[in-house]
Design an enzyme around this catalytic site. Structure first.
Site, PDB file in Angstrom:
ATOM      1  N   GLU A 182      -5.190  87.921  31.943  1.00 50.36           N
ATOM      2  CA  GLU A 182      -4.690  87.564  33.281  1.00 50.36           C
ATOM      3  C   GLU A 182      -5.092  88.577  34.340  1.00 50.36           C
ATOM      4  O   GLU A 182      -4.324  88.843  35.265  1.00 50.36           O
ATOM      5  CB  GLU A 182      -3.169  87.424  33.265  1.00 50.36           C
ATOM      6  N   GLU A 251      -1.834  79.856  27.239  1.00 52.52           N
ATOM      7  CA  GLU A 251      -0.392  80.146  27.133  1.00 52.52           C
ATOM      8  C   GLU A 251       0.401  79.019  27.751  1.00 52.52           C
ATOM      9  O   GLU A 251       0.479  78.899  28.973  1.00 52.52           O
ATOM     10  CB  GLU A 251      -0.019  81.451  27.867  1.00 52.52           C
TER      11      GLU A 251
END
Ligand code: GAL
Length: 844
Positions: A182, A251
């Site tokens: 991320e 995710e």
């Protein structure tokens, strides 16, 4: 000798043949990952290996496979593997090779997220704290010392995997690796250097030549051929940055993490299933549950600030390794339904048609005649009836129906065919050793931790020091200590030497001791501001401030520099004169860690344990020890720490983590029932407001012997350890489920060639989860318009009079039973109404 050599050569050649036979190559195209030339629909779930024990792994992996997963995703935890520079640990819970091999043995693939930055609510995001002390280092940016360390560790992991032949290209299970995590969420804070670093990470990863693709999550500009992937509660709107890359979701948050002081988040399965289904409906081909099994933050591994020891996450497999129902079962059915569509999904792009406002059909139709469709109602309020290919379908609000043959509904995300299984914690007293004749409660011995400075390595420094720089996170604890001489004529103090001590800290817990006595305490994530009324004496006084970290920050730009501890100011103020003195820049004495940590009291082996009664309780800083026998049976074990305050606990020398039952969840945001319809967010569905965030702490069975176990606690704030009890987690003594006439038939009645076997009517099926149990009673059964939820069903206006006897006859005495939900079986108690069957059963 010659013969031996021949055998060697032959077996080497054989090995090559075996590897060649099983080795595959992984590529990708715009639709999917392509394994051995075939596109794949993949369903993945995260299990972080150090959050459970090697003894638990085979069962967790098997339950994942039974739940319909193809892939296990895990981060690699750098600080667990290299706790000290160049001193590696790949043992026990950190035996990564063993974990990957177990996944392979079960026939599943692995997605290895090497990072090596993980985030993951893991201490310091997975970075070893020693990294922070490398001269000139700057984390996660274009910085040579950082890049050198990152490359070294990433290469180390890749080499290890290659050595063990664990990449698919070598015959192993790893199909994909992740670099960074991320970074796109924060890279703008790192300016131009951030972009350079991101590109460097990509080419560094590619240079390691794993033979399988790499991904970067939440990195819209991930350079080719790295696949950019999505993280979030929904990713159906995501598109990868090239039409040559598949739409992948690394995710899908199956719930959310718990923090000390926070209520417990949960995510209803109807919404989770909706998110998954709409992702595949909209061309996704890989999604991963984060987490599928969350597990436990043992030792001091939890991230921060203030992440709890439990990392249950409301995942389909709970913290203790038991399936969570109906979540696990409903998702299993969903996975089966998606797999029934696999051929059509992979062969083509969908044709999308609107069936009305908020109503969308996506049809995957191939030239060879296969056809699969998804019908979505993304409205949050109204159910709808839609017409698709000439047939009519009922679509509840916020739901998706899956039609593997473009005609028959195999699954609807809002219609659950999996029963709810109760789980209960059975309390057991902390049983004393069998060979001990003493009464319960008198088995505790103790050692008092000195208040203030007691270790020889204490040191003096002017001013207030930031904690992580000082302790290097070798311990949660840092003492800040000051001696003050108060002369009789001190002017700024009140009569009786009353003053207010003001302490400011950036986290996470502070205890203030005045002349050896606890005067006040407080805690907070990033800011603690205490004003403590105190009494000083004429002459010598000590101010001992104990600052405690509860997990180092793991997320955000520059999280590595957030810091902790009493950074000040620290002042003394007189109420009388209003004057104050600033103590911040005084000569403070520092002690890193506690004396009992140095002497390893957690192991239980020390000659200093005191068994004299009475046992001191409700006093700060005491080490306690007792011995106990294993709770009977084989169910998972927890310790209930109610009665104690806060600290760290060890069982047989193994740290089970931080306990903190006095940390109370804020009393706001909880709802009795959470409406799953509409977008989920981390604060949407909360429970446990106003109650302790965590009272139960997992102790893996494999850490407990039948008898003679040692439990040690370091109690910081004061508590009564004799109040501690055991709880074993039991599953499935009651089952309950409602199945309507409009539910799809069980997905298991579909054969993989898409011919529906046996039944087309909905069926209510029950099965006792414990293999030795049978259904002993039916406590409720009503075919008609029953109302209420599990545990509180009641008859509605319409109730088939024979409901109970029919269900009893079908179920009692068997481990499992199936009852068709139809008027053929129950008769019709109310002709014009839509009916359902609700059942509640007990197993034992
Ligand atoms: C994501 C992160 C994960 C985890 C998750 C929240 O942003 O990538 O590692 O921290 O949030 O549980």
């Amino acid at each position: 000798m010659v013969r031996g050599r021949k055998i060697e050569i032959v077996s080497f050649l054989l090995l090559q043949i075996v590897v060649a036979a099983t080795a595959a190559n992984v590529t990708y195209d715009h639709r999917a990952l392509v394994i051995d030339g075939k596109r794949k629909i993949l369903i993945s779930g995260s299990i972080h290996y150090p959050r459970s024990t090697p003894e638990m792994w085979p069962d967790l992996i098997q339950k994942s496979k039974d739940g319909g997963l193809d892939v296990i995703e895990t981060y690699v935890f750098w600080n667990g593997h290299e706790p000290h520079k160049n001193k590696y640990n790949f043992e026990g819970r950190y035996d990564l090779v063993k974990f990957v091999k177990l996944v392979a043995k079960a026939g599943l693939y692995v997605h290895l997220r090497i990072g090596p930055y993980a985030c993951a609510e893991w201490n310091y995001g997975g970075f070893p704290v020693w990294l922070h002390f490398i001269p000139g280092i700057k984390f996660r940016t274009d910085n040579e010392p950082f890049k050198a360390e990152m490359q070294r560790f990433t290469a180390k992991i890749v080499d290890l995997m290659k050595q063990e032949r664990l990449y698919v290209s070598q015959g192993g299970p790893i199909i994909l690796s992740q670099v960074e995590n991320e970074y796109g969420n924060v890279d703008s804070s790192y300016g131009a250097a951030g972009k350079i670093y991101m590109k460097w990470s990509a080419s560094m990863a590619l240079s390691l030549d794993t033979g399988v693709p790499w991904n970067m999550c939440q990195q819209g500009d991930a350079p080719d051929p790295i696949i950019n992937t999505c993280n979030g509660f929904y990713c159906d709107q995501f598109t990868p940055n090239s039409n040559n890359k598949p739409k992948m979701w690394t995710e899908n948050w199956s719930g959310w993490f718990l923090g000390f002081g926070d209520p417990t988040p949960y995510r209803p399965v109807e919404d989770l299933a909706f998110a998954v289904a709409i992702f595949y409906q909209r061309s996704g081909t890989f999604q991963n549950y984060y987490m599928y099994h969350g597990g436990t933050n043992f030792e001091r591994t939890s991230g921060g600030p203030l992440i709890s020891t439990s990392y249950d996450y409301d995942a389909p497999i709970d913290e203790y390794g038991l399936v969570r129902q109906p979540k696990w079962g409903h998702l299993r059915d969903l996975h089966k339904a998606i797999k029934l569509c696999e051929d059509a999904l992979l062969a083509t792009d969908p044709t999308v048609t609107s069936l009305g406002s908020n109503l969308v059909a996506s049809e995957y139709k191939t030239s060879s005649g296969s056809c699969a469709a998804f019908l979505a109602n993304i409205g949050t309020v109204s159910d709808a009836t839609v017409t698709f290919n000439g047939n009519s379908y009922h679509l509840p609000a916020w739901s998706i129906s899956i039609l593997p043959d473009c005609k028959t509904v195999a699954f609807n995300t809002a219609k659950i065919n999996a029963a709810t299984e109760s789980t209960t914690f059975a309390r057991q007293a902390l049983k004393p050793n069998a060979d001990s004749s003493e009464e319960l409660g008198s088995q505790w011995s103790y050692i008092k931790e000195p208040i203030g400075i007691s270790k020889a390595d204490a040191f003096v420094k002017p001013g207030l020091l930031e904690q992580i720089n000082t302790t290097a996170d070798e311990s949660d604890y840092l003492w800040y200590s000051l001696r003050m001489d108060i002369k009789g004529d001190e002017t700024f103090l009140d009569e009786g030497s009353k003053a207010v001590l003001h302490v400011q800290s950036i986290g996470q817990v502070v205890y203030a001791f005045i002349n050896g006595k606890l005067a006040g305490s407080g805690n907070g994530k990033q800011k603690i501001s205490l004003d403590i009324p105190i009494n000083l004496v004429t002459g010598k006084n000590t101010i001992d401030l104990l600052s405690v970290t509860v997990g180092l920050a793991n997320y955000g730009a520059f999280f590595d520099l957030f810091g902790a501890g009493i950074t000040g100011p620290v002042t003394l103020k007189s109420a009388k004169s209003g004057s104050s003195i600033d103590l911040s820049s005084q000569q403070w004495t520092y002690q890193v860690g506690l004396k009992g940590e140095d002497t390893d009291l957690g192991s239980g082996d020390s000659s200093e344990w005191v068994s004299k009664s009475p046992l001191p309780t409700m006093q700060p800083l005491i080490w306690y020890k007792t011995t106990f026998d294993a709770p009977s049976g084989s169910d998972p074990v927890a310790i209930d720490f109610t009665g104690t305050g806060k600290g760290i606990a060890w069982v047989n020398g193994q740290s089970i983590g931080r306990y903190w039952p006095t940390s109370i969840a804020r009393n706001d945001g909880c709802t009795d029932s959470c409406n799953y319809r509409g977008s989920y967010s981390a604060n949407k569905c909360l429970k446990n407001c106003g109650k302790p965030s965590q009272t139960l702490y997992h102790v893996p069975r494999s850490w407990i012997k039948p008898s003679g176990n040692t439990l040690v606690l370091l109690e910081e704030m004061g508590g009564d350890p004799t109040k501690i009890s055991f709880a074993t987690k039991q599953t499935g003594s009651s089952l309950c489920l409602t199945v309507s006439q409009s539910h799809p038939a069980p997905v298991d009645s579909w054969a993989s060639d898409l011919k529906i076997l046996n039944r087309t009517s909905p069926v209510l099926s029950l099965k006792c989860p414990v293999s030795t149990h049978v259904i002993t009673s039916i406590n409720f059964a009503s075919f008609g318009t029953p109302t209420g939820t599990c545990g509180s069903f009641s008859h509605g206006r319409c109730n088939g009079p024979r409901s109970l006897s029919i269900v009893r006859k079908a179920c009692v005495g068997s481990r499992s039973c199936k009852v068709e939900v139809s008027t053929r079986v129950f008769g019709d108690p109310c002709r014009s109404l839509a009916k359902s069957l609700a059942v509640e059963a007990s197993c034992s």
